[in-house]
Design a protein around this motif. Sequence first.
Motif, mmCIF file in Angstrom:
data_model
loop_
_atom_site.group_PDB
_atom_site.id
_atom_site.type_symbol
_atom_site.label_atom_id
_atom_site.label_comp_id
_atom_site.label_asym_id
_atom_site.label_seq_id
_atom_site.Cartn_x
_atom_site.Cartn_y
_atom_site.Cartn_z
ATOM 1 N N VAL A 277 55.625 48.171 49.332
ATOM 2 C CA VAL A 277 55.939 46.933 50.048
ATOM 3 C C VAL A 277 55.458 47.040 51.490
ATOM 4 O O VAL A 277 55.708 48.032 52.174
ATOM 5 N N SER A 278 54.762 46.031 51.924
ATOM 6 C CA SER A 278 54.361 45.930 53.325
ATOM 7 C C SER A 278 54.708 44.514 53.787
ATOM 8 O O SER A 278 55.474 43.811 53.128
ATOM 9 N N MET B 163 53.068 40.868 55.978
ATOM 10 C CA MET B 163 51.837 40.200 56.374
ATOM 11 C C MET B 163 51.412 40.588 57.784
ATOM 12 O O MET B 163 50.219 40.807 58.053
ATOM 13 N N ASP B 164 52.355 40.685 58.711
ATOM 14 C CA ASP B 164 51.986 41.037 60.085
ATOM 15 C C ASP B 164 51.408 42.451 60.165
ATOM 16 O O ASP B 164 50.532 42.722 60.999
ATOM 17 N N GLU B 165 51.863 43.352 59.293
ATOM 18 C CA GLU B 165 51.310 44.703 59.266
ATOM 19 C C GLU B 165 49.871 44.686 58.741
ATOM 20 O O GLU B 165 49.014 45.446 59.217
ATOM 21 N N PHE B 166 49.621 43.833 57.770
ATOM 22 C CA PHE B 166 48.268 43.687 57.238
ATOM 23 C C PHE B 166 47.322 43.184 58.330
ATOM 24 O O PHE B 166 46.196 43.678 58.480
ATOM 25 N N ILE B 167 47.790 42.227 59.123
ATOM 26 C CA ILE B 167 46.976 41.704 60.223
ATOM 27 C C ILE B 167 46.711 42.797 61.253
ATOM 28 O O ILE B 167 45.596 42.924 61.775
ATOM 29 N N GLU B 168 47.720 43.603 61.529
ATOM 30 C CA GLU B 168 47.543 44.708 62.474
ATOM 31 C C GLU B 168 46.473 45.674 61.981
ATOM 32 O O GLU B 168 45.638 46.153 62.763
ATOM 33 N N LEU C 233 47.589 35.797 42.456
ATOM 34 C CA LEU C 233 47.660 37.212 42.825
ATOM 35 C C LEU C 233 49.104 37.669 42.996
ATOM 36 O O LEU C 233 49.950 36.935 43.507
ATOM 37 N N LYS C 234 49.356 38.895 42.578
ATOM 38 C CA LYS C 234 50.685 39.499 42.710
ATOM 39 C C LYS C 234 50.700 40.618 43.749
ATOM 40 O O LYS C 234 51.767 41.123 44.109
ATOM 41 N N SER C 235 49.508 41.016 44.206
ATOM 42 C CA SER C 235 49.409 42.091 45.193
ATOM 43 C C SER C 235 48.014 42.045 45.809
ATOM 44 O O SER C 235 47.150 41.283 45.368
ATOM 45 N N ASN D 242 53.013 36.251 63.295
ATOM 46 C CA ASN D 242 54.335 35.634 63.173
ATOM 47 C C ASN D 242 54.766 35.449 61.723
ATOM 48 O O ASN D 242 55.839 34.901 61.462
ATOM 49 N N ASP D 243 53.943 35.890 60.787
ATOM 50 C CA ASP D 243 54.278 35.821 59.360
ATOM 51 C C ASP D 243 54.823 37.188 58.942
ATOM 52 O O ASP D 243 54.085 38.160 58.851
ATOM 53 N N TYR D 244 56.134 37.244 58.699
ATOM 54 C CA TYR D 244 56.781 38.526 58.393
ATOM 55 C C TYR D 244 57.116 38.674 56.908
ATOM 56 O O TYR D 244 57.915 39.528 56.532
ATOM 57 N N ARG D 245 56.491 37.864 56.078
ATOM 58 C CA ARG D 245 56.805 37.926 54.651
ATOM 59 C C ARG D 245 56.370 39.259 54.036
ATOM 60 O O ARG D 245 55.389 39.873 54.468
ATOM 61 N N LYS D 246 57.107 39.660 53.013
ATOM 62 C CA LYS D 246 56.754 40.879 52.295
ATOM 63 C C LYS D 246 55.527 40.635 51.424
ATOM 64 O O LYS D 246 55.360 39.560 50.851
ATOM 65 N N ILE D 247 54.683 41.647 51.345
ATOM 66 C CA ILE D 247 53.540 41.603 50.437
ATOM 67 C C ILE D 247 53.478 42.939 49.698
ATOM 68 O O ILE D 247 53.929 43.968 50.206
ATOM 69 N N LEU D 248 52.935 42.904 48.495
ATOM 70 C CA LEU D 248 52.786 44.122 47.706
ATOM 71 C C LEU D 248 51.374 44.668 47.865
ATOM 72 O O LEU D 248 50.396 43.915 47.807
ATOM 73 N N ILE D 249 51.294 45.984 48.058
ATOM 74 C CA ILE D 249 50.011 46.662 48.214
ATOM 75 C C ILE D 249 49.784 47.561 47.002
ATOM 76 O O ILE D 249 50.644 48.377 46.653
ATOM 77 N N ARG D 250 48.633 47.401 46.348
ATOM 78 C CA ARG D 250 48.240 48.318 45.270
ATOM 79 C C ARG D 250 47.559 49.521 45.917
ATOM 80 O O ARG D 250 46.493 49.412 46.509
ATOM 81 N N ASN D 251 48.210 50.670 45.833
ATOM 82 C CA ASN D 251 47.689 51.880 46.460
ATOM 83 C C ASN D 251 46.610 52.527 45.599
ATOM 84 O O ASN D 251 46.460 52.213 44.409
#
Length: 250
Positions: A137-138, A140-145, A50-52, A121-130
């Motif tokens: 760009v978001s 991982m911690d924001e995704f968990i939130e 996966l890329k996003s 505690n995982d602050y890595r960047k992830i790509l979100i397909r809108n």
Amino acid sequence: MSNEGSRVTGINPVLLIDKIIRAKIYASTYYKESCFALNAKTIIDRAVELKSIGGTFGGARKPTPFLCLALKLLQINPEWEIIQKYIEQEDYKYLRALGCLYVRLIGKPKEAYEILEPVYNDYRKILIRNSDSTLSVSHMDEFIEDLLSKEIVFDLVLPHLPKRHMLEELEILNPRKSALDNELQFEENVVQQHHEEEERERKRNLKKKSKLGEGGQNPQKEPVPESIEYWNSIRQQMGLPPLKAPPAAK
């Protein structure tokens, strides 16, 4: 299909995804070509590619590969320990994200908090397909939130999740300690140790002063250089008579 790992009782886990979205997933090229005959082990190969991540996008509301794999994972319904392995590994962030979404869909409230909160505690960047097909760009911690605070994520209506403080009041959850809390606790311990060392040093100094003044006698003061007392002490060592102090001024 294994049911031993399921946290859902009385319903098929696949039904957690809306019927219309399920139909779009089943009709998608990605699902037909890449998700057929996957199991808990082989789905990992697709997840690491996966890329996003995201839900549906574009005018036709096509499902993302991430959403297709989420449905397939619900179909597979793997052992709970396998899902935890997806999340605990740190090499493949989108595999971790897939496992986190599954836990939020399937897990009990206590499990959702206890398993997902460490991923803050995982602050890595992830790509979100809108939904408009763009990528953003978001982290991982924001995704968990989002998973723990929102009702809808990636077009999926998430099961109701009680607020954390309610579960704490019911003693279902212990108060959460974040990484920042741990850092603050460490700093407090360092400061406390410093204060304790200062107090021990102060007591040692008081003890030394007490020994110097034993017997009710004040410790002898060193003569001030260039004073009469200073030179008289030197003359005494040389066997010379002391100097006379100058007469006091009238």
